[in-house]
Design an enzyme around this catalytic site. Structure first.
Site, PDB file in Angstrom:
ATOM      1  N   GLY A  40     -39.778   7.115  -2.915  1.00  0.00           N
ATOM      2  CA  GLY A  40     -38.823   6.193  -2.498  1.00  0.00           C
ATOM      3  C   GLY A  40     -37.978   5.975  -3.579  1.00  0.00           C
ATOM      4  O   GLY A  40     -37.198   5.032  -3.859  1.00  0.00           O
TER       5      GLY A  40
ATOM      6  N   TYR B 215     -44.082  -7.094   8.171  1.00  0.00           N
ATOM      7  CA  TYR B 215     -43.786  -6.673   6.696  1.00  0.00           C
ATOM      8  C   TYR B 215     -44.800  -7.466   5.849  1.00  0.00           C
ATOM      9  O   TYR B 215     -45.633  -6.737   4.998  1.00  0.00           O
ATOM     10  CB  TYR B 215     -42.296  -7.198   6.332  1.00  0.00           C
ATOM     11  CG  TYR B 215     -41.885  -7.224   4.873  1.00  0.00           C
ATOM     12  CD1 TYR B 215     -41.593  -5.800   4.548  1.00  0.00           C
ATOM     13  CD2 TYR B 215     -41.899  -8.072   4.189  1.00  0.00           C
ATOM     14  CE1 TYR B 215     -41.039  -5.776   3.065  1.00  0.00           C
ATOM     15  CE2 TYR B 215     -41.587  -8.099   2.856  1.00  0.00           C
ATOM     16  CZ  TYR B 215     -41.285  -7.044   2.262  1.00  0.00           C
ATOM     17  OH  TYR B 215     -40.844  -6.981   1.017  1.00  0.00           O
TER      18      TYR B 215
ATOM     19  N   ILE C 107     -37.206  11.778   1.033  1.00  0.00           N
ATOM     20  CA  ILE C 107     -37.545  12.396   2.208  1.00  0.00           C
ATOM     21  C   ILE C 107     -36.288  12.763   2.982  1.00  0.00           C
ATOM     22  O   ILE C 107     -35.109  12.653   2.273  1.00  0.00           O
ATOM     23  CB  ILE C 107     -38.035  11.113   3.230  1.00  0.00           C
ATOM     24  CG1 ILE C 107     -36.922   9.936   3.250  1.00  0.00           C
ATOM     25  CG2 ILE C 107     -39.394  10.757   2.730  1.00  0.00           C
ATOM     26  CD1 ILE C 107     -37.485   8.951   4.342  1.00  0.00           C
TER      27      ILE C 107
END
Length: 318
Positions: free
Chosen positions: A8, A143, A35
């Site tokens: 990330g 979340y 990604i």
């Protein structure tokens, strides 16, 4: 840590953490994992190695770890709070299925793993003032549920397999580099953009909504400090409360107005964001982090405001 993989690396925290780690450990020792659709650019791309590292593909992660002889993984793959509510299955797939893949690789290859948790891991039943390190966690968002699961699963791999897992519960993070991207606390970044651009700011949270906040340089320090900490001192592992400042919208507005007297703000409350914010702590008690690995913030609200306005003005060429 000798060779580090940041998963990330182009995200809200990852883009800045990767560069900080490269300054700390050397460019060639820090791999920027990314990604499709979120490839590194500019300095992030040019300053060190980059590799495809999709957490949903365990074999891909395994290959990257072996190729670059990785011994520490910073796993920052996750959807932000508001975005996750609209895509709960994807949030779980990235946050939990992805974490499982990383922990399995770490177990087999002997890597340490940092996966941040959040103030979102708490819920309405949690004490909101000086929220204890160990307390009830009953979040009502995907979340938050995924963050609690992150803590538990990381602890499981430590106690079951000896994987060196560590995490902090980040508060809202404020940065002049990374634009807001769908978090409940993003208003505290948006407000600086409006102030610097000379725009009227419309706050999506109501007056008096206290939330824990932290300036990005302190957030980066917290992650690196914890990963460098002597494991024999760690009573807790996943995840440590860390704090720096707590404020409501009117407080940060007043602070900015000291330097931008013409700045104005009004309120138009977003029900989803307000509901999420109401379930989060006003301020966390970070005594355990201070005691076990020496945590202490360097920025308060005034020092952060001065730096944000200066750096963001230069960045936006205003």
């Amino acid at each position: 840590m000798k060779n580090i993989l940041v998963i990330g690396s182009t995200g809200q925290i990852g883009s800045e953490l990767t560069m900080e780690l490269r300054r700390e450990y050397g460019n060639s020792h820090v791999v920027a994992g990314y990604i499709n659709g979120a490839e590194p650019k500019g300095e992030l791309l040019e300053s060190g190695p980059c590799a495809m590292a999709d957490v949903t593909d365990g074999e891909m992660i395994h290959n990257v770890v072996r190729e670059y002889h990785i011994d520490a993984i910073y796993n920052l793959a996750a959807l932000l709070s508001v975005v996750a509510e609209g895509k709960p299955r994807l949030a779980w797939r990235i946050g939990i299925d992805g974490l499982w893949n990383i922990l399995e690789v770490a177990r087999e290859e002997g890597c340490s793993v940092f996966t941040p948790s959040s103030i979102g891991s708490f819920g309405r039943e949690t004490p909101h003032t000086m929220t204890p390190q160990d307390t009830i966690q009953r979040p009502r968002t995907i979340y938050g549920v995924s963050k609690v699961t992150t803590e538990l699963l990381s602890n499981y791999y430590f106690y079951k397999y000896g994987v060196d897992t560590r995490s902090v519960r980040f508060p809202g993070i404020i940065s002049y580099i990374t634009p807001p991207g769908g978090g409940t606390t993003d208003y505290a970044v948006d407000i600086f953009y409006s102030a610097v651009r000379g725009e009227h700011f419309v706050c999506p949270l109501r007056k008096g909504t206290l939330l824990d906040m932290m300036y990005m340089p302190d957030a980066l320090r917290a992650a690196i400090m914890l990963m460098e900490a002597n494991p024999s001192r760690l009573v807790h592992r996943n995840g440590f409360n860390v704090g720096a400042m707590s404020f409501a919208p009117e407080k940060i507005f007043a602070e900015i107005k000291k330097f931008k007297p013409e700045f104005e703000m009004s309120y138009d409350v977003d029900p989803l964001k307000q509901s999420i914010a109401d379930s989060w702590p006003d301020r966390m008690d970070d005594t355990c982090a201070r005691r076990e690995w020496g945590w202490a913030p360097t920025y308060d609200i005034t020092r952060m405001t001065i730096d944000m306005l200066e750096k963001l003005s230069a960045r936006l060429k205003v």
